[in-house]
Scaffold this motif. Sequence first.
Motif, mmCIF file in Angstrom:
data_model
loop_
_atom_site.group_PDB
_atom_site.id
_atom_site.type_symbol
_atom_site.label_atom_id
_atom_site.label_comp_id
_atom_site.label_asym_id
_atom_site.label_seq_id
_atom_site.Cartn_x
_atom_site.Cartn_y
_atom_site.Cartn_z
ATOM 1 N N ILE A 148 -18.793 -0.563 0.879
ATOM 2 C CA ILE A 148 -17.336 -0.682 0.969
ATOM 3 C C ILE A 148 -16.829 0.168 2.123
ATOM 4 C CG2 ILE A 148 -15.133 -0.296 -0.211
ATOM 5 C CD1 ILE A 148 -16.584 -0.695 -2.857
ATOM 6 N N LEU A 149 -15.944 -0.397 2.919
ATOM 7 C CA LEU A 149 -15.252 0.330 3.978
ATOM 8 C C LEU A 149 -13.789 0.420 3.578
ATOM 9 C CD1 LEU A 149 -15.251 1.618 6.823
ATOM 10 C CD2 LEU A 149 -14.814 -0.676 7.741
ATOM 11 N N ALA A 150 -13.314 1.639 3.301
ATOM 12 C CA ALA A 150 -11.964 1.852 2.775
ATOM 13 C C ALA A 150 -11.026 2.313 3.881
ATOM 14 C CB ALA A 150 -11.988 2.888 1.652
ATOM 15 N N GLY A 151 -10.009 1.517 4.169
ATOM 16 C CA GLY A 151 -9.065 1.830 5.229
ATOM 17 C C GLY A 151 -7.761 2.415 4.720
ATOM 18 N N GLY A 152 -6.851 2.622 5.664
ATOM 19 C CA GLY A 152 -5.576 3.228 5.323
ATOM 20 C C GLY A 152 -4.741 2.403 4.374
ATOM 21 N N GLY A 153 -4.945 1.072 4.381
ATOM 22 C CA GLY A 153 -4.201 0.235 3.450
ATOM 23 C C GLY A 153 -4.490 0.555 2.005
ATOM 24 N N VAL A 154 -5.709 1.041 1.717
ATOM 25 C CA VAL A 154 -6.044 1.434 0.343
ATOM 26 C C VAL A 154 -5.232 2.660 -0.055
ATOM 27 C CG1 VAL A 154 -7.901 2.123 -1.209
ATOM 28 C CG2 VAL A 154 -8.363 0.536 0.661
ATOM 29 N N ARG A 155 -5.173 3.642 0.837
ATOM 30 C CA ARG A 155 -4.427 4.873 0.550
ATOM 31 C C ARG A 155 -2.952 4.595 0.337
ATOM 32 N NH1 ARG A 155 -4.849 9.215 5.052
ATOM 33 N NH2 ARG A 155 -2.885 9.870 4.154
ATOM 34 N N ARG A 156 -2.378 3.731 1.166
ATOM 35 C CA ARG A 156 -0.937 3.511 1.124
ATOM 36 C C ARG A 156 -0.516 2.593 -0.008
ATOM 37 N NH1 ARG A 156 -2.092 3.313 6.594
ATOM 38 N NH2 ARG A 156 -2.151 1.034 6.574
ATOM 39 N N SER A 157 -1.430 1.816 -0.527
ATOM 40 C CA SER A 157 -1.102 0.875 -1.593
ATOM 41 C C SER A 157 -1.081 1.607 -2.931
ATOM 42 C CB SER A 157 -2.139 -0.246 -1.628
ATOM 43 O OG SER A 157 -1.862 -1.158 -2.662
ATOM 44 N N ASP B 38 -21.796 0.106 -7.846
ATOM 45 C CA ASP B 38 -22.717 1.141 -7.364
ATOM 46 C C ASP B 38 -22.843 1.050 -5.844
ATOM 47 O OD1 ASP B 38 -24.551 3.304 -7.585
ATOM 48 O OD2 ASP B 38 -26.215 1.879 -7.391
ATOM 49 N N ALA B 39 -21.690 0.954 -5.173
ATOM 50 C CA ALA B 39 -21.667 0.754 -3.725
ATOM 51 C C ALA B 39 -21.205 2.013 -3.014
ATOM 52 C CB ALA B 39 -20.733 -0.398 -3.367
ATOM 53 N N PRO B 40 -21.923 2.451 -1.973
ATOM 54 C CA PRO B 40 -21.434 3.576 -1.180
ATOM 55 C C PRO B 40 -20.138 3.193 -0.464
ATOM 56 C CG PRO B 40 -23.308 2.542 -0.102
ATOM 57 C CD PRO B 40 -23.180 1.906 -1.450
ATOM 58 N N VAL B 41 -19.275 4.185 -0.262
ATOM 59 C CA VAL B 41 -17.960 3.942 0.351
ATOM 60 C C VAL B 41 -17.824 4.792 1.605
ATOM 61 C CG1 VAL B 41 -15.464 4.006 0.051
ATOM 62 C CG2 VAL B 41 -16.947 3.487 -1.909
ATOM 63 N N VAL B 42 -17.595 4.138 2.725
ATOM 64 C CA VAL B 42 -17.256 4.809 3.974
ATOM 65 C C VAL B 42 -15.748 4.757 4.138
ATOM 66 C CG1 VAL B 42 -17.469 4.764 6.492
ATOM 67 C CG2 VAL B 42 -19.460 4.232 5.056
ATOM 68 N N SER B 43 -15.132 5.889 4.441
ATOM 69 C CA SER B 43 -13.692 5.933 4.676
ATOM 70 C C SER B 43 -13.413 5.859 6.168
ATOM 71 C CB SER B 43 -13.092 7.228 4.120
ATOM 72 O OG SER B 43 -13.299 7.330 2.729
ATOM 73 N N THR B 44 -12.407 5.075 6.552
ATOM 74 C CA THR B 44 -11.940 5.106 7.929
ATOM 75 C C THR B 44 -11.105 6.371 8.127
ATOM 76 O OG1 THR B 44 -9.819 3.995 7.571
ATOM 77 C CG2 THR B 44 -11.777 2.596 7.846
ATOM 78 N N VAL B 45 -10.624 6.588 9.348
ATOM 79 C CA VAL B 45 -9.750 7.736 9.593
ATOM 80 C C VAL B 45 -8.517 7.646 8.713
ATOM 81 C CG1 VAL B 45 -8.361 8.937 11.318
ATOM 82 C CG2 VAL B 45 -10.565 7.964 11.969
ATOM 83 N N GLY B 46 -7.858 6.489 8.705
ATOM 84 C CA GLY B 46 -6.669 6.322 7.875
ATOM 85 C C GLY B 46 -6.978 6.281 6.396
ATOM 86 N N GLY B 47 -8.233 5.964 6.054
ATOM 87 C CA GLY B 47 -8.602 5.844 4.644
ATOM 88 C C GLY B 47 -9.077 7.128 4.003
ATOM 89 N N PHE C 29 -4.549 13.627 4.793
ATOM 90 C CA PHE C 29 -4.879 13.715 6.213
ATOM 91 C C PHE C 29 -4.062 12.662 6.960
ATOM 92 C CE2 PHE C 29 -7.221 12.282 9.910
ATOM 93 C CZ PHE C 29 -7.717 13.444 10.482
ATOM 94 N N HIS C 30 -3.392 13.090 8.044
ATOM 95 C CA HIS C 30 -2.568 12.169 8.815
ATOM 96 C C HIS C 30 -2.904 12.306 10.297
ATOM 97 C CE1 HIS C 30 -0.136 11.774 5.162
ATOM 98 N NE2 HIS C 30 -0.090 13.090 5.129
ATOM 99 N N SER C 31 -3.053 11.174 10.963
ATOM 100 C CA SER C 31 -3.391 11.188 12.382
ATOM 101 C C SER C 31 -2.667 10.042 13.074
ATOM 102 C CB SER C 31 -4.909 11.039 12.551
ATOM 103 O OG SER C 31 -5.268 10.932 13.903
ATOM 104 N N ALA C 32 -2.630 10.102 14.400
ATOM 105 C CA ALA C 32 -1.933 9.086 15.190
ATOM 106 C C ALA C 32 -2.891 8.042 15.735
ATOM 107 C CB ALA C 32 -1.183 9.760 16.344
ATOM 108 N N GLN C 33 -3.987 7.773 15.018
ATOM 109 C CA GLN C 33 -4.987 6.884 15.578
ATOM 110 C C GLN C 33 -4.552 5.424 15.523
ATOM 111 O OE1 GLN C 33 -5.280 7.774 12.392
ATOM 112 N NE2 GLN C 33 -5.597 5.778 11.455
ATOM 113 N N GLY C 34 -3.463 5.114 14.832
ATOM 114 C CA GLY C 34 -3.000 3.733 14.772
ATOM 115 C C GLY C 34 -2.679 3.182 16.150
ATOM 116 N N ALA C 35 -1.814 3.893 16.884
ATOM 117 C CA ALA C 35 -1.460 3.506 18.245
ATOM 118 C C ALA C 35 -2.076 4.437 19.274
ATOM 119 C CB ALA C 35 0.063 3.484 18.415
#
Length: 533
Positions: free
Chosen positions: A208-217, A232-241, A399-405
Motif C-alpha cells: 500500500i502507498l498512502a498519500g496525503g488524501g488518506v490523511r486529509r480524508s 498483512d500489507a506493508p505501507v509506504v507513506s508519501t511525503v503528504g501521507g 508533518f506539513h510541507s510545500a511539496q505539492g507545488a
Amino acid sequence: MDRNGGDVVVETLTALGASHVFGVPGQNALGLFDAIRRSDLTFVSSRVENNAAFAADGYARATGEVGVLFLSTGPGALTALGALQEAHASGVPVLVIASQVPRAYLGLRRGALHQLDDQARSAVNVTKSTALAMNSGQLPTLLADAWSLAQSAPAGPTWLEIPQDVLLEPADGPPVTSVHTAVTARAPGDDVVAAAAARLDAAERPVILAGGGVRRSPGGSEALVALAEALDAPVVSTVGGKGAIRFDHPLSAASWIEDRYTTELLAGADVLLAVGTALGEVTSNYHTLEPAGTVIHIDAEARVLGANHPALSVHADAAQAVSALAQRVTRRDSDEGARIAADLRTAVEKRLAAQNLDIERTLMSDLRRAVPAAAQTFWDMTIAGYWAWSVWDPLDGEFHSAQGAGGLGFAFPAALAAAMGTGQRTLAVTGDGGAMYSIAELATARQHDADVTWLIVDDGGYGILREYMTDAFGQATATELARPDFAALAESFDVPARIASAATVGAVVEETFGTRGPAVVVLPAHLTMFSAT
C-alpha cells in the motif's frame, strides 16, 4: 451605521463557523475589512499577500477547518496566486474572498486603480471555482457554496469576487445567522470496489502507498490501518501521507520514497494499492518507479487516476473507498508484511550508515528529540526539508510541507497561522533563501504573539539548487546569496533569536518550546542530500 455588503460577508462567515481570517487590506476591499471591526472574527494581518495565502493554508492543515483569505483587487489578488497553487496541488480547503472594482467598471478600460481585464481568469489554474457577487443578497449563498466546495473531495481553494460598491452599499436583507452547506464526499462504486477487493485477495505481495488524501480524508487513517492489517500489507507513506499510519506500526515501511529500496518494494508488488496520491514526480522517486504488477489507484481527483501508470481506477474519497475495501477483503493470518517493512527500514539504515552523513542525520535526530511529540511541524523547500520528507517521524503531531507545488516561503507563515489556530507552539524550518520570502512575517508573528519557533538553516544560498547544478554541470550558477544577519534582524522585530551550532541546535530549539511568542534559531550549516541509489 447601516449594515452593508461587508457586514453580510462577515456575518455569513461567522455562521459558517469561521473564526480567523488572513489577508492584507486594500482600497477596493476597505468595506470588507471595516466590517471585521463589527464582528467576532480574528483578523491576522500579514505583510505580503502570498504569505497570507500560505497562512490560510497552514491554518487549514493544522485545524482541519477552512482557511479564509481576504484579498484586495489586482496586485493583491495576483500576489497570492503562487501560494494558492500549493493549496490547490495539496488539496487544502481555502476560501478566497477578493474585492473587485465597482460594478460599473467591470469589463471596461476606465482607468480604475488595480483593475484587471479578467481577474478571475488569473485564478482559474489555482482554484476549484470562481464566482462574482453582483449584489449583497447573493453573498450568503455564494459564500456557503464556495465554503462547501472547498471542503468537498477533492478539497481545494475556491474564489469569490465582490465589487467595491457591493461591499459598501446598504444590505437589504436581515442579519445572517444561519446558512446551509452541502459538503460532499465521493463514494466508490460497488462494482469497482468488488473488483479491487478481488485483486487484493488474489495478491501474494500486496503493498500500500498512502498519500496525503488518506490523511486529509476524515477517518482515512483508521480505515487504512484496518485494511493494511487485514491484507498483512506493508505501507509506504508519501511525503503528504506521513501520519496516515504511525511509523511505529509493524506494517509501516516509513516514508523513504526517495530511496531505491522503497522504489523496488513498490515496483515489486504484484498488487500496488495507491491511495490519495498522484504517484507524481517525488512519490515515484522521480519517475523511476515502474510497477511490475497491477496498480489499484484510489483518488478523489479524477485527473490523476492512471495518469502515470495504467491502473484499476477508483474515483472516490480515500476514507470511503479504503473502508469499503477493508470490509470486503479476506483477512490474512500472517506476519510477512511486518517482516518486509522491517527489512526495508533496515536496508535503508545500512545504506545511510555507509555514507558520510553524520551532520545531517544528527541534526534530524536532535530536532526530533527537541520537538514535542504532538507538535505540528512545517518544512520549506530546503535540504533540511528534503531530509525530513524521508526521515521525520510525526509521532503524535502532523508533518506539513510545500511539496505539492514546490514553492519557497511556505513554512513560516503557515506555521505561525497554525500556532494561532491551535494554541500550540509549532516549528517552521527553512533555508536562508526561503527565509527571505517570508521575512516580513516576523512583524506578523510579533504583532499577534504567535507561539512559533523558526529554524533558519543558513548555508549562504539556495543549497539544494547548488547541489543539483553542481551534480549536473560541475558548478553552480546564481545560487549564492547575500543575506542579512538573521538573528539581528529578528531582534529588530523584538523577536528573540539565537545562533546555534550543529552541536547545540537541538537544545536551543527545545528551549524555545518552553517560552511564549515567536522565536528564531539560526543554524549556519552546509547540509548535503543522501544518495538514493
